[in-house]
Design a protein around this motif. Sequence first.
Motif, PDB file in Angstrom:
ATOM      1  N   UNK A1221      42.058  33.032  27.875  1.00 35.73           N
ATOM      2  CA  UNK A1221      42.713  34.263  28.317  1.00 35.73           C
ATOM      3  C   UNK A1221      41.843  35.201  29.133  1.00 35.73           C
ATOM      4  N   UNK A1222      40.556  35.131  28.928  1.00 36.15           N
ATOM      5  CA  UNK A1222      39.673  36.109  29.568  1.00 36.15           C
ATOM      6  C   UNK A1222      39.735  36.033  31.100  1.00 36.15           C
ATOM      7  N   UNK A1223      39.799  34.823  31.646  1.00 39.26           N
ATOM      8  CA  UNK A1223      39.824  34.638  33.102  1.00 39.26           C
ATOM      9  C   UNK A1223      40.987  35.366  33.751  1.00 39.26           C
ATOM     10  N   UNK A1224      42.196  35.202  33.151  1.00 41.08           N
ATOM     11  CA  UNK A1224      43.380  35.855  33.717  1.00 41.08           C
ATOM     12  C   UNK A1224      43.287  37.371  33.576  1.00 41.08           C
ATOM     13  N   UNK A1225      42.732  37.824  32.437  1.00 43.34           N
ATOM     14  CA  UNK A1225      42.572  39.269  32.232  1.00 43.34           C
ATOM     15  C   UNK A1225      41.613  39.846  33.275  1.00 43.34           C
ATOM     16  N   UNK A1226      40.557  39.104  33.559  1.00 44.23           N
ATOM     17  CA  UNK A1226      39.590  39.554  34.571  1.00 44.23           C
ATOM     18  C   UNK A1226      40.253  39.643  35.948  1.00 44.23           C
ATOM     19  N   UNK A1227      41.032  38.623  36.276  1.00 47.34           N
ATOM     20  CA  UNK A1227      41.745  38.607  37.562  1.00 47.34           C
ATOM     21  C   UNK A1227      42.700  39.793  37.665  1.00 47.34           C
ATOM     22  N   UNK A1228      43.400  40.076  36.549  1.00 49.67           N
ATOM     23  CA  UNK A1228      44.353  41.189  36.537  1.00 49.67           C
ATOM     24  C   UNK A1228      43.643  42.518  36.774  1.00 49.67           C
ATOM     25  N   UNK A1229      42.475  42.683  36.153  1.00 47.57           N
ATOM     26  CA  UNK A1229      41.697  43.911  36.350  1.00 47.57           C
ATOM     27  C   UNK A1229      41.286  44.067  37.816  1.00 47.57           C
ATOM     28  N   UNK A1230      40.954  42.948  38.446  1.00 44.04           N
ATOM     29  CA  UNK A1230      40.543  42.994  39.861  1.00 44.04           C
ATOM     30  C   UNK A1230      41.722  43.342  40.773  1.00 44.04           C
ATOM     31  N   UNK A1231      42.920  42.887  40.392  1.00 47.92           N
ATOM     32  CA  UNK A1231      44.118  43.109  41.228  1.00 47.92           C
ATOM     33  C   UNK A1231      44.687  44.504  41.043  1.00 47.92           C
ATOM     34  N   UNK A1232      44.680  44.985  39.789  1.00 39.38           N
ATOM     35  CA  UNK A1232      45.372  46.251  39.505  1.00 39.38           C
ATOM     36  C   UNK A1232      44.429  47.420  39.274  1.00 39.38           C
ATOM     37  N   UNK A1233      43.155  47.170  39.149  1.00 45.93           N
ATOM     38  CA  UNK A1233      42.213  48.247  38.851  1.00 45.93           C
ATOM     39  C   UNK A1233      41.638  48.868  40.098  1.00 45.93           C
ATOM     40  N   UNK A1234      40.359  49.238  40.000  1.00 51.04           N
ATOM     41  CA  UNK A1234      39.727  49.954  41.112  1.00 51.04           C
ATOM     42  C   UNK A1234      39.518  49.064  42.337  1.00 51.04           C
ATOM     43  N   UNK A1235      39.660  47.748  42.152  1.00 52.59           N
ATOM     44  CA  UNK A1235      39.499  46.816  43.278  1.00 52.59           C
ATOM     45  C   UNK A1235      40.811  46.498  43.985  1.00 52.59           C
ATOM     46  N   UNK A1236      41.862  47.261  43.666  1.00 50.11           N
ATOM     47  CA  UNK A1236      43.159  46.997  44.288  1.00 50.11           C
ATOM     48  C   UNK A1236      43.070  47.127  45.809  1.00 50.11           C
ATOM     49  N   UNK A1237      42.162  47.991  46.281  1.00 47.55           N
ATOM     50  CA  UNK A1237      41.975  48.156  47.733  1.00 47.55           C
ATOM     51  C   UNK A1237      41.476  46.871  48.376  1.00 47.55           C
ATOM     52  N   UNK A1238      40.844  45.999  47.563  1.00 47.05           N
ATOM     53  CA  UNK A1238      40.359  44.716  48.095  1.00 47.05           C
ATOM     54  C   UNK A1238      41.392  43.621  47.861  1.00 47.05           C
ATOM     55  N   UNK A1239      41.877  43.536  46.612  1.00 42.01           N
ATOM     56  CA  UNK A1239      42.718  42.393  46.235  1.00 42.01           C
ATOM     57  C   UNK A1239      44.215  42.712  46.195  1.00 42.01           C
ATOM     58  N   UNK A1240      44.595  43.919  46.652  1.00 45.18           N
ATOM     59  CA  UNK A1240      46.007  44.313  46.610  1.00 45.18           C
ATOM     60  C   UNK A1240      46.885  43.439  47.475  1.00 45.18           C
ATOM     61  N   UNK A1241      46.390  43.031  48.649  1.00 47.65           N
ATOM     62  CA  UNK A1241      47.162  42.165  49.550  1.00 47.65           C
ATOM     63  C   UNK A1241      46.186  41.353  50.391  1.00 47.65           C
ATOM     64  N   UNK A1242      46.718  40.390  51.102  1.00 47.28           N
ATOM     65  CA  UNK A1242      45.852  39.543  51.934  1.00 47.28           C
ATOM     66  C   UNK A1242      45.164  40.349  53.018  1.00 47.28           C
ATOM     67  N   UNK A1243      45.912  41.326  53.576  1.00 46.20           N
ATOM     68  CA  UNK A1243      45.356  42.130  54.666  1.00 46.20           C
ATOM     69  C   UNK A1243      44.188  42.973  54.182  1.00 46.20           C
TER      70      UNK A1243
END
Length: 1539
Positions: A1221-1243
């Motif tokens: 479970x940890x891997x998916x939780x880490x990915x979710x944090x990257x997508x929805x957390x402070x890194x959303x500006x990076x991983x929010x969309x492909x652009x």
Amino acid sequence: MKRLLENLGLVELYDKKLTLHTVLQINKNSVTDVPVQSLSDLPWLFLKRLMLLQRTARSVKSSSSDRAEDSEWDDDDQDSAESDCPQSVNPLDVLTAVFLCSDSFLQQEMIMKMSMCQFAVPLLLPNSDNNLIMFMLWAMRDLVKKYRPHSLSDTSGFVEERIVLSDLPLVSFVRLGRCNISKSEILNKLLSNSQQYTDTFVHFNMDCGNINKKISNGLVEMAWYLPSGNKIIDVFPEPIAIANLRGDIRDFETQFSFLCEASTAVFVFFESQFLDTQLFSVASQKPTPPLFFVGDSNNNSIKATVNKLNLKKSNFIFKASQNDADFVYKIQSKLQDAIKNNNHKTSVVRLAEIAQNLGIVVDEDGEECQRAKKSAEELASKIVDIVQFKKDELPLQGEILMKLAKLEKEECRLKKVGDKDIEEYRKDLKKQKDELRKEQRSKDISATMSCFLSAISAQERAYFLKWLRIALENRTHEVLPQLREQYKQKCKDGGGNKAEIAELDKKISNSSLGVEHFIREMSQLYEASVSLPEDAPYRKQLERLPRLCAELLLDGFSLELVDGDSSNIPEKWLSGVFSELNTLVESKNKIMVVTVLGVQSSGKSTLLNTMFGVQFAVSSGRCTRGAFMQLIKVADDRQAELNCDYIVIIDTEGLKSPELAQLDNSHEHDNELATLVVGLSDVTIVNISMENSTEMKDILQIIVHAFLRMKEIGKKHTCLFVHQNVSDVSAHDSNMRDRKFLLEQLDEMTQAAAKMENKLDFSKFTDVMNYDTETGDHYIPGLWNGNPPMAPVSIGYSESVYALKKHIMEIFRCYKSYNIYEFLKWTKDLWTAVKFEKFIFSFRNSLVADAYMKLCTEYNGWDWTLRKQMHTWALEAETKILNHGKFENPGKCTVEDLQCRLLLETEATLLKGQAEINDKIKSYYEQGEGHVELVENYRQVFINSATSLKKELSYSVKIKLDAAVSRRNGMIKVEGIKKTCMDTMEKKVLNLLKDCRKNKSDMSDSMLDEAFEKMWQETVRTLPYTALEQQDIGTRVIHCLRINLESRGSSMAQCLDKVQNLNSHGHEKFIAYKDKTSVTKWWNKNNIKIVQEMSDKLIRDCWEFVQAKRESKDDYDDTYIREIFKMIDEKLEAHEDLKLKGDFELSLKLHICGFASREFQEIHTQFIKKNNPQTALENFKPTYRSDFIDLYHERDQCQRKADEFMRSCLKSALERYISENLGMKMADKMVTGENVAIFGSRTTFQISVLKNLLDESKFKTYLEFISSYEAFVKAFILDKIKKHFSAENRMFTLEENLVNEVISEIKQAIEETERDSKIKDIKGFIENICNKLEKRLVFSKEAVDKIGTLNNENANPQKFAECLQCSLDDMDKSLRASFQARDFQSKMRHLQTKPQDVLFKRVHGCGKQCPFCQAPCEAGGDAHTKHFVSIHRPQGLGRYRWNDSKKLMTDICSSLVHSKSQSFKCHDTNDQWHLYKDYNITYKKWRIDPDPSINASAYWKYVMAEYNEQFAKEYDAKPAKIPWGKITKAEAEKSLNIN
């Protein structure tokens, strides 16, 4: 007369004459509404209102006249007809006085404005000072009327001509004596239909109409009745001229004689006592014109006079007791009969001859006017064919000028440079320009131009230019109406042939001939001369031309700023003109600029003409071409207040005008024009005809881009929106919401434009323009009050225009002006910017791109939510399968049954998830946010993507559950064998315990141990062991490979038959092409390198997959190798463009199967060894021994069993849970957390990667990014994950959260089991806990059985629960300590779901790169059918070079696929040349929009230029010739900032 002029303050102007230039000045009265205090204010109020087209212009009176009391009681016997008030003046006296004190050009303008207001205009102007009468022919020369007579055979046609040339019946109205009927009022009713009454003539009942006339008696006014073609509303079917003599005919015999000679009929309003006059005794004997007598009532005296003079009784009309309507109808009937019976028609020009014969002075008989007329006619007489005339007499413009304009732009834009050397190319362009200038100079000055220059140098130039304009308009009028009609028809047909429309447009342009063409020729004469040395005679001869033009500009003539035919600015000519202008105005050189923009025929020129009195060309056909400017002087008393000496008014042609929209460069033309004039102006009026018009967006899109395009913002401009044809009085209030909506749209457009123009400081429209929703919009009613041609200008129109003018003056008070030199510099800078600008795609495309990006971002969010949900679901389902039948009797439910049920639930969950996404797509489109209507055609792509996502997740879950079922089935067999042995052993141990207790002697531990060892050895010897069968995994792998390659055909099967085993495969490094001789003929080295890198990466991924399976400690299953085949097949499919052959696929699969089969064999061997029943029993031996001894001594086992359960069962299950479970939780944090500006969309991800590359600024890093995109991106993602989770103990926090979540569930399970009264022993307690956690944790059956051996039935469940809670706390602490102790790399290795893989899949998209420049595909959703990139890179970055020079290319794909002749060749074309425009024959799955205006971003230009040498060396090419200027690193970074 002198006294009246003194009262009116006009004495000085009687001789000096008032000029149009003075009247148009902005003075203290221009925009103030101070009440008229004295009679001297009346003429200025009349002129001010007339210039603004106000129908109240004639209703002028001083406030003192309002205060004068009417002495109705004092003079009972006073004649009530006309009165005399010293504070009041009859409007006709004001009008006559102003005309007498005006020069001929002001008179001409006044008559033009009066005619638009439907006022009667002076025909014969009396001068009581010298008893002269002036015939106003010149003053009427500019009047052009358009009407539709009923006799016209073409009902859709019309007549448009100068009214002075029109042959019309003239009907005159005169007065004899005092008549009780108001002649002028009856005339007004005669000319008006019942729905549209107009005060054409001033009459008794108007403001001050009852005041005695002092100087206007003897005035003959003229008006026209012109039919509209509508039989219902037209009063007369054919046009008629009406003349009205003011005063008694007995006092004005000359005027009466003139009218009798000129008229078709004369109507005499008579007083009966004066009917017997010799005027009629003569007239009655003449056959023409018929006289009609209009009287109040008939009497015997009148009858006697009629008989005496032998007058026709039928020609008498009496009002008697009739109402006005019947009376007017009777006059109309007589008038029509008279016209029918008398064919006499005349024109105003012919009337002038009659006037001259009667001694009346004609206004245009002056010496200056006649000299000018002669010069103009002489020049115009040379025009036989306009097109030929322009070629012969104005040879420097036309084709030559268009070529020059194109060369100038090409010098900046370098669109056709190809692979030529840039400097050489520019040198060639300059040479071509010099040749064209030389050709211009070789043509000399034509005779016509010599005549023109001579005439505008003379004193009478103003007359000459007016005469010339009239003559030229008369000539073009013979040709243009038919061409315009054809053009209009072609455009209306919609599907009209584009070439025909373009040809017509060219014809119209060629057939147009105006004064601007002669001024343009002047400009080209000058431009051609200034390229010569300063002392050249040709140059010296023409040095005076700019001064001539500057003088014309000061005289009120317009100057062409942008040549509308060639879309060019003559810079040197404008520099010369503005320099001379600066000299002429000396220190008074400060200016403010007002510009109007809008669509064609939306009333822009009329608006400016009304507001400022300027004289831009106005017509309903083809209007302004290009841009023209005029100067308006600011009077000395307002210069300080308005901060300027002159106001520059710029009028432009309509943006997106119908004619230009049909041509290829319409967007470019509009963009250039808007950029220039908007950049020059302080106030930009955006003219929109029709309330909330749909055309508004098109204009705004161009204008918003125009503001943002400027290289530097000199100052903040003001934007005013003028909504024309809005009749509702409450429009301003009722449109408040619309104005707010407009501002929102403007903000959106600004943001979208800012992204495209790389000007990211701007996010709101008000960042670039001063615009206020309260004051920034003006609502102006329609121009006409009724149906033209008889409709006057509406009062609302003129009042609203006046309000707009006042607002503009208010704005000027807050602005700092700039001088003429600064204006010139600004013009040059802007034009340079325009010339260099490769206009990026039309604004609509930018909105589409923006809307598409927003939709992609939204969809990514929905996609991610479902993926997370299904990840959790799949883990729970897998856990259930792996726990199936371990701790409870499953009955008849097999593991396959459970799988079937779970798959049905999976399908239901996925269908629900898919439906929710589809609903969200539907809802997103319905709410209409973000210009979603522009991406309507992508709706199905995203719906298809949702379907594709459902299929992908369904397949993923099925694969996971299939593997779980295989593993569980394998373990069930093992567990069965073990259980048999353990049950036997347990019975033996319990029998021994019974025997030892029977002895009744107290046995020590050593004695018990000895007894246990003896029993153990005896039992082990007698147990029947059934070990698991060892299998040959290599054979199973080959079998799976055969199945995988079945579809490849018989040749592949034959090759595979030769492979007996996999022992020789997968040992050495895999080489993609050992023998390169067969491929290098058409495959370049780069492609071999790509295949090798792809193979290495795939082999690495497969090795990691195998190692992950080794760590799971499960037995080998065929799903493992099938998963590897899936990875290989997907990778090969992704690289199908490499056209890899079957033998390559076989060799790669054999290599991977080789090392994988050996690893799988070892996994299988280890599994058998570990799960051998004898080995398992030996492992259990210490537990049996300790349990046996404890039971004998009846010791409490609770704590020991609790510790063992935690250590051997729960801890390992919890660690497995965390790794899953940890891997998916880490990915979710990257997508929805402070890194959303990076991983929010492909652009956003792409931008982040590019910024990172720029920060690092290493060539090798860029090279890796371009050539090994996937590997680079994965490394980048992993680095971001590491940085994020290494900071602030984030990884530990996430692990803690997961542990806390599960431990709280374990505690709950313990508490619930403790309360269960059915549970009596430790084994039952443990199994119950395991059952409760079956969805969450996978428990080892062996470990649970081990703890539950020799179960103590007397154990206390409550105590065991306490021990468990205690052990749980210890385990919690132990786990947290281990989390803190392990490093990041170690933790990442043990994750079953790698966050970098999850994130890569999300942001990588399909992973396809442009075949030319290697830019990654930006298409959203997974089901897109075409790959695309919005902005491509210079092709040299994708290894493309010019075939001849071998230099790297700087062009981008979108420009090349637009070209008709550019070709490419590569391995995909078998080294054969293919046209770029046919790229989709080779690359069917790519969509590259052909758009030569799209420019590569500043970022990739910077990279190309910065590492030009390194890229060339790496790609075995020569460095590119960089065509753009230096771009800094900061500019490159700024171009990425699209947020």
